[in-house]
Scaffold this active site. Structure first.
Site, short mmCIF file in Angstrom:
data_model
loop_
_atom_site.label_atom_id
_atom_site.label_comp_id
_atom_site.label_asym_id
_atom_site.label_seq_id
_atom_site.Cartn_x
_atom_site.Cartn_y
_atom_site.Cartn_z
N LYS A 38 1.09 -1.48 0.19
CA LYS A 38 -0.11 -0.39 0.08
C LYS A 38 0.83 1.39 0.01
O LYS A 38 2.04 1.62 0.52
CB LYS A 38 -0.69 0.09 1.15
CG LYS A 38 0.04 0.38 2.33
CD LYS A 38 -1.04 -0.67 3.77
CE LYS A 38 -0.30 -0.82 4.60
NZ LYS A 38 -0.63 0.19 6.10
N TYR A 250 16.64 29.97 7.48
CA TYR A 250 15.58 30.75 8.09
C TYR A 250 15.87 30.92 10.04
O TYR A 250 16.06 29.80 10.20
CB TYR A 250 14.58 30.34 8.00
CG TYR A 250 13.59 31.00 5.98
CD1 TYR A 250 13.79 31.58 5.49
CD2 TYR A 250 13.47 29.02 5.31
CE1 TYR A 250 13.24 31.82 4.42
CE2 TYR A 250 13.12 30.03 3.79
CZ TYR A 250 12.58 30.76 3.42
OH TYR A 250 12.62 30.55 2.31
C1 LIG Z 1 -4.08 -4.62 7.89
C2 LIG Z 1 -2.67 -4.47 8.35
N1 LIG Z 1 -2.31 -5.34 7.36
C3 LIG Z 1 -0.51 -5.31 8.01
C4 LIG Z 1 0.19 -4.07 7.45
C5 LIG Z 1 1.61 -4.00 7.73
O1 LIG Z 1 2.21 -3.75 8.91
P1 LIG Z 1 3.53 -3.39 9.04
O2 LIG Z 1 3.67 -2.68 7.57
O3 LIG Z 1 3.55 -3.14 10.66
O4 LIG Z 1 4.26 -4.85 8.48
C6 LIG Z 1 -0.56 -2.92 7.60
C7 LIG Z 1 -0.03 -1.90 7.89
O5 LIG Z 1 -0.30 -1.05 8.47
C8 LIG Z 1 -2.23 -3.37 7.93
O6 LIG Z 1 -2.73 -2.40 7.85
#
Ligand SMILES: Cc1ncc(COP(=O)(O)O)c(C=O)c1O
Length: 355
Positions: A38, A250
């Site tokens: 994602k 700045y």
């Molecule tokens: C439902 C879910 N599963 C897995 C993950 C992966 O987690 P991580 O990046 O801590 O491995 C996430 C990430 O936020 C998540 O929201």
């Protein structure tokens, strides 16, 4: 833009991401290891990462939103591509047409889903998405609501897996086991990156790491078992000598206490280099740290290179890499490695390496 003309280069080592995925697989023998890609693969490029992991044998992928799934669907044929964010009303047909698996998190979503396969998300402590206790009670009483549905996985997400002795981990594990017993028998998915390192009690039929694939330490406070997967190098645009008492940047937050050499580098907060790093961060020149001085501005950041005479206009400073991890930068910025990676900007020339 080419490597020659670029003012900043973000190198992503796809081979290291694949190596990290394989290492996580070894640590999770109870079932396959998915890839959470994602937010554009935590900022590093979901299409490239998905293709590399698919070529290495990964067959389970998770994105957050439907639009993210469209960007990678064709790159991961015959693989499960699941959308964590749930089923927004009106999007059902798009899921079916694109062979996507929704992660259903409410009775309403279950009732609306017209496809055959889905993942059921159950809430064991996060209180964000997932069926809550009330809805689970209703479902347990009336399992006919699941008729026609193939539950690929029952999924829950750990709240504090990076803190192994937080009691909430055990609490969530127990709640997950109890919920599972209320529902039709189906495979499970529990551990994220750090969850994989919590040991066999947290093993399930599908691990879901994201961060560890990208080199973020899943075991904070312990040596990082993951490989570094990126290097961010930026050009020095100018070097100037300033006298004692001169200010930099700045609001004159840094004043030279000795005659100093200041290198101005080609990145700023518009590149996701957090302004909170002002006066706190560092870069690496030839493997040695050079301190960031003054305010991070939109396109420029200044470093004290008084002790590094070899730094000249046109040379490169590393802002992330083997000597400066996302976790190091996060600590200085007052955030976490996830935010450091997902903030990485669009102005970097990106190079993907496979070896
Ligand atoms: C439902 C879910 N599963 C897995 C993950 C992966 O987690 P991580 O990046 O801590 O491995 C996430 C990430 O936020 C998540 O929201």
């Amino acid at each position: 833009m080419s490597t020659e003309t670029a003012q900043s280069i973000l190198e992503v080592d796809l081979g290291a991401i694949v190596a990290n995925w394989r290492a996580l697989q070894t640590r999770h023998p109870s079932g396959p290891t998915a890839a959470v890609i994602k937010a554009d693969g935590y900022g590093l490029g979901a299409p490239q990462i998905a293709a590399a992991l698919h070529a290495a044998g990964c067959r389970h992928f998770f994105v957050a939103y439907l639009n993210e799934a469209f960007a990678v669907r064709a790159l991961v044929p015959n693989a499960m591509l699941a959308v964590l964010g749930g089923l927004i009303p009106g999007t059902e047909d798009a899921y079916v047409a694109n062979d996507l698996i929704p992660v259903l998190g409410s009775l309403d979503e279950i009732d609306r889903w017209r496809g055959r396969e889905a993942i059921l998300h159950v809430d064991t402590g996060m209180s964000r998405l997932g069926l809550d206790a009330r809805e689970l009670g209703i479902l347990a009483q009336d399992q006919s609501r699941l008729d026609g549905l193939t539950i690929r996985y029952i999924l829950s997400h750990l709240v504090s897996s990076e803190v192994p002795d937080d009691p909430v981990n055990q609490l969530q594990r127990q709640r997950f086991a109890a919920i599972r017993a209320m529902l039709p028998l189906a495979p499970t998915s529990l551990a994220n990156s750090s969850g994989i390192f919590l040991g066999p009690d947290f093993a399930s039929d599908l691990a879901r790491p994201g961060a560890a694939l990208y080199g973020i330490n899943p075991t904070p406070g312990q040596p990082n078992p993951m490989r570094c997967v990126l290097r961010l190098s930026v050009r020095v645009l100018a070097v100037r000598d300033i006298p004692t008492g001169a200010s930099v940047g700045y609001n004159a937050t840094w004043i030279a206490t000795r005659p100093s050499r200041i290198a101005t580098a080609a990145l700023g907060y518009a590149d996701g280099f957090h302004r909170s790093l002002s006066g706190r961060g560092s870069a690496c020149f030839d493997g040695t740290p050079v301190p960031l001085v003054g305010r991070v501005s939109m396109d420029l950041t200044t470093f004290d290179v008084t002790d590094h005479p070899a730094v000249q206009p046109g040379c490169w400073l590393d802002l992330l890499g083997p000597h400066l991890s996302p976790d190091d930068v996060a600590k200085a910025a007052g955030t976490n490695g996830y935010e450091v990676l997902t903030s990485l900007g669009r102005r970097f020339h990106r190079v993907y390496r496979t070896a």
